[in-house]
Design an enzyme around this catalytic site. Structure first.
Site, PDB file in Angstrom:
ATOM      1  N   ASP A  41       1.189  -1.206  -4.919  1.00 20.23           N
ATOM      2  CA  ASP A  41      -0.073  -0.472  -4.766  1.00 20.23           C
ATOM      3  C   ASP A  41      -0.996  -0.874  -5.910  1.00 20.23           C
ATOM      4  O   ASP A  41      -0.540  -1.197  -7.008  1.00 20.23           O
ATOM      5  CB  ASP A  41       0.161   1.042  -4.787  1.00 20.23           C
ATOM      6  CG  ASP A  41      -1.000   1.821  -4.140  1.00 20.23           C
ATOM      7  OD1 ASP A  41      -0.832   2.293  -3.000  1.00 20.23           O
ATOM      8  OD2 ASP A  41      -2.059   1.947  -4.784  1.00 20.23           O
ATOM      9  N   ASP A  90       0.492  -0.600   5.273  1.00 24.33           N
ATOM     10  CA  ASP A  90      -0.200   0.655   5.609  1.00 24.33           C
ATOM     11  C   ASP A  90      -1.458   0.789   4.755  1.00 24.33           C
ATOM     12  O   ASP A  90      -1.542   1.648   3.877  1.00 24.33           O
ATOM     13  CB  ASP A  90       0.755   1.840   5.380  1.00 24.33           C
ATOM     14  CG  ASP A  90       0.127   3.167   5.787  1.00 24.33           C
ATOM     15  OD1 ASP A  90      -0.790   3.154   6.623  1.00 24.33           O
ATOM     16  OD2 ASP A  90       0.563   4.208   5.266  1.00 24.33           O
ATOM     17  N   PHE A 149       0.864  -1.199   0.000  1.00 22.01           N
ATOM     18  CA  PHE A 149       0.000   0.000   0.000  1.00 22.01           C
ATOM     19  C   PHE A 149       0.896   1.242   0.000  1.00 22.01           C
ATOM     20  O   PHE A 149       0.767   2.124   0.851  1.00 22.01           O
ATOM     21  CB  PHE A 149      -0.929   0.025   1.231  1.00 22.01           C
ATOM     22  CG  PHE A 149      -1.738  -1.221   1.444  1.00 22.01           C
ATOM     23  CD1 PHE A 149      -2.936  -1.402   0.783  1.00 22.01           C
ATOM     24  CD2 PHE A 149      -1.298  -2.228   2.305  1.00 22.01           C
ATOM     25  CE1 PHE A 149      -3.699  -2.545   0.982  1.00 22.01           C
ATOM     26  CE2 PHE A 149      -2.046  -3.379   2.509  1.00 22.01           C
ATOM     27  CZ  PHE A 149      -3.253  -3.532   1.853  1.00 22.01           C
ATOM     28  N   CYS A 206      -5.382   3.096   9.965  1.00 21.34           N
ATOM     29  CA  CYS A 206      -5.768   4.512  10.056  1.00 21.34           C
ATOM     30  C   CYS A 206      -7.283   4.643  10.166  1.00 21.34           C
ATOM     31  O   CYS A 206      -7.843   5.704   9.940  1.00 21.34           O
ATOM     32  CB  CYS A 206      -5.237   5.294   8.852  1.00 21.34           C
ATOM     33  SG  CYS A 206      -5.845   4.697   7.286  1.00 21.34           S
ATOM     34  N   ALA A 262      -3.129  -5.969  -3.023  1.00 25.26           N
ATOM     35  CA  ALA A 262      -2.283  -6.440  -1.920  1.00 25.26           C
ATOM     36  C   ALA A 262      -2.553  -7.904  -1.570  1.00 25.26           C
ATOM     37  O   ALA A 262      -1.610  -8.674  -1.359  1.00 25.26           O
ATOM     38  CB  ALA A 262      -2.520  -5.563  -0.695  1.00 25.26           C
TER      39      ALA A 262
END
Ligand code: SAH
Length: 411
Positions: A258, A315, A236, A355, A288
């Site tokens: 990515d 990430d 990522f 996140c 991914a």
């Protein structure tokens, strides 16, 4: 101005400076005499009062479960020069923290509630500020905000507005959601800015978020410290932030993955700019999950034989954008972390992040714990990571904590 009258005792959290008024806390909406609509219009400034008619503050009206996002406490109107003062306070803090340097021209100037400006994000890239409104109220104030930025921040010359993906989906929006608000100097489309001495190309017109993920700056620096002599996999990768630090840290090999071809083009441009003639970096456009499955099965990906890695960075984008998606998100985190732990070489290091604001620290740690247990490998936590100092958390608004990471040693 419209007044929002709260139910008894519902003022308590506001007295402790929590900036949200939930719809269930409202007893009555008292429209001012010349109000044309039957209810407040999304984005208008409203005054909030307790049941015993004490003024609590002023904020933006919103449609949804959060009805008001408060901008100022204890006053019935926005003070004069409000925008200038709030932005100056945020700028002074970044300056004092040593974030504005010749070798670091990228930083977040305004981080919503964390800088007491709910619904507003401003990222700085050299002389350009990129403004993102997450509420209709901030959208309506965009011109004043842009002017205050160039007045307060000496290096700011241009202000670009990029709110096409962040304004409430259903809201009626007047005016453009993206475009230049202030642009006296001709700004190049090929814009380069510096993060800790590394040059990164910022594409605020077409890029994700405001053009770059500033919140990983400190965590990238930690990757640099661990990278020497390692085979690194950056999953990522977006524009390759972690890869650039790994290369500077002396990694033997770096693979950046990515799903977005545009992102991969930017990674290649960034690597070429910082490390001309570099031969130990490979960028791969792939999903991914497919990539990790192929690697664990020893398959060939994009014409290359991929071996195992000593340092892996995971990430992913926010798997849970809402509370109701948390369960699935946790499953996603577990799955992807199990894959990474399984394939890392003995003595390897995994940087793993979430996140998703809706997934808290404990839940994320539990998902990674389950992943580790599933693989049966010995795993120790070396660091617990979080968002950096220019993404501050208002102590009265703990919901502002969103980025969390673990650095694991896998035996
Ligand atoms: N680590 C990056 C930021 C990551 S943002 C940095 O330091 O800048 C998340 C990235 O994941 C985005 O670039 C997005 O294109 C990518 N992405 C989303 N879904 C993906 C998937 N299924 N497989 C691979 N990449 C994905």
């Amino acid at each position: 101005m419209t007044t929002i009258l709260l139910k008894p005792h519902k003022e308590e959290s506001i007295r402790r400076f929590h900036p949200w008024v939930f719809s269930g806390a409202i007893a009555r909406v008292i429209l001012d005499a010349d109000h044309r609509a039957a209810e407040p219009v999304e984005g208008e400034l409203v005054r909030v009062m307790s049941a015993d008619r004490q003024i609590l503050g002023v904020g933006h009206w919103q449609i949804g479960s959060i009805s008001v996002r408060l901008l100022a406490f204890g006053v019935g109107e926005l003070p004069e020069r409000f925008w200038h003062e709030r932005i100056a306070s945020a700028y002074t803090m970044r300056q004092r923290l040593g974030l504005l340097r010749e070798d670091n021209t990228i930083y977040r100037l305004i981080h919503g509630e964390g800088d007491m400006l709910p619904g507003l994000v401003v990222d700085m890239y050299g002389a350009t500020a990129v403004v993102q409104a997450h509420s209709v109220g901030m959208h309506l104030h965009r011109s004043e905000i842009a002017q205050a930025i160039v007045d307060v921040v000496p290096e700011a010359e241009n202000v670009y507005y990029k709110s096409d993906d962040t304004l409430p989906f259903k809201a009626q929006i007047h005016g453009d959601k993206a475009g230049w608000l202030i642009s006296p100097s001709k700004v190049s489309d090929q814009y380069w800015a510096l993060e800790n001495g590394i040059e990164v190309r910022i594409d605020w017109l077409r890029g994700q978020k405001t053009g770059f993920f500033i919140d990983q700056r400190e965590n990238r620096a930690l990757v640099e410290r661990y990278a020497a002599g390692k085979d690194v996999l950056n999953m990522f990768c977006y524009t390759g932030g972690f890869s650039l630090y790994a290369l500077r840290g002396g990694a033997k090999l770096v693979h950046s993955v990515d799903v977005s071809q545009k992102a991969i083009d930017l990674v290649n441009a960034n690597v070429a700019r910082n490390f001309p003639g570099c031969t130990n970096h490979q960028a791969v456009t792939a999903d991914a999950f497919d990539y990790l499955s192929a690697v664990t099965n020893g398959k060939i990906v994009n014409d290359q034989i991929v071996n195992n890695f000593d340092l892996i960075i995971l990430d992913p984008p926010a798997f849970a954008k809402h509370r109701d998606a948390v369960k699935n998100a946790l499953r996603g985190y577990q799955r992807i972390n199990a894959k990474a732990i399984e394939m890392i070489r003995p003595g390897g290091i995994l940087f793993t992040f979430s996140c998703s604001q809706a997934v808290d620290k404990e839940a994320f740690r539990l998902a990674v714990f389950s992943a580790a247990a599933q693989t049966g490998r010995k795993v120790r936590i070396l660091h617990q990571l979080h968002q950096p100092q220019d993404h501050p958390i208002n102590i009265y608004h703990p919901e502002g904590e969103y980025l969390k990471g673990l650095v694991l040693y896998v035996e």
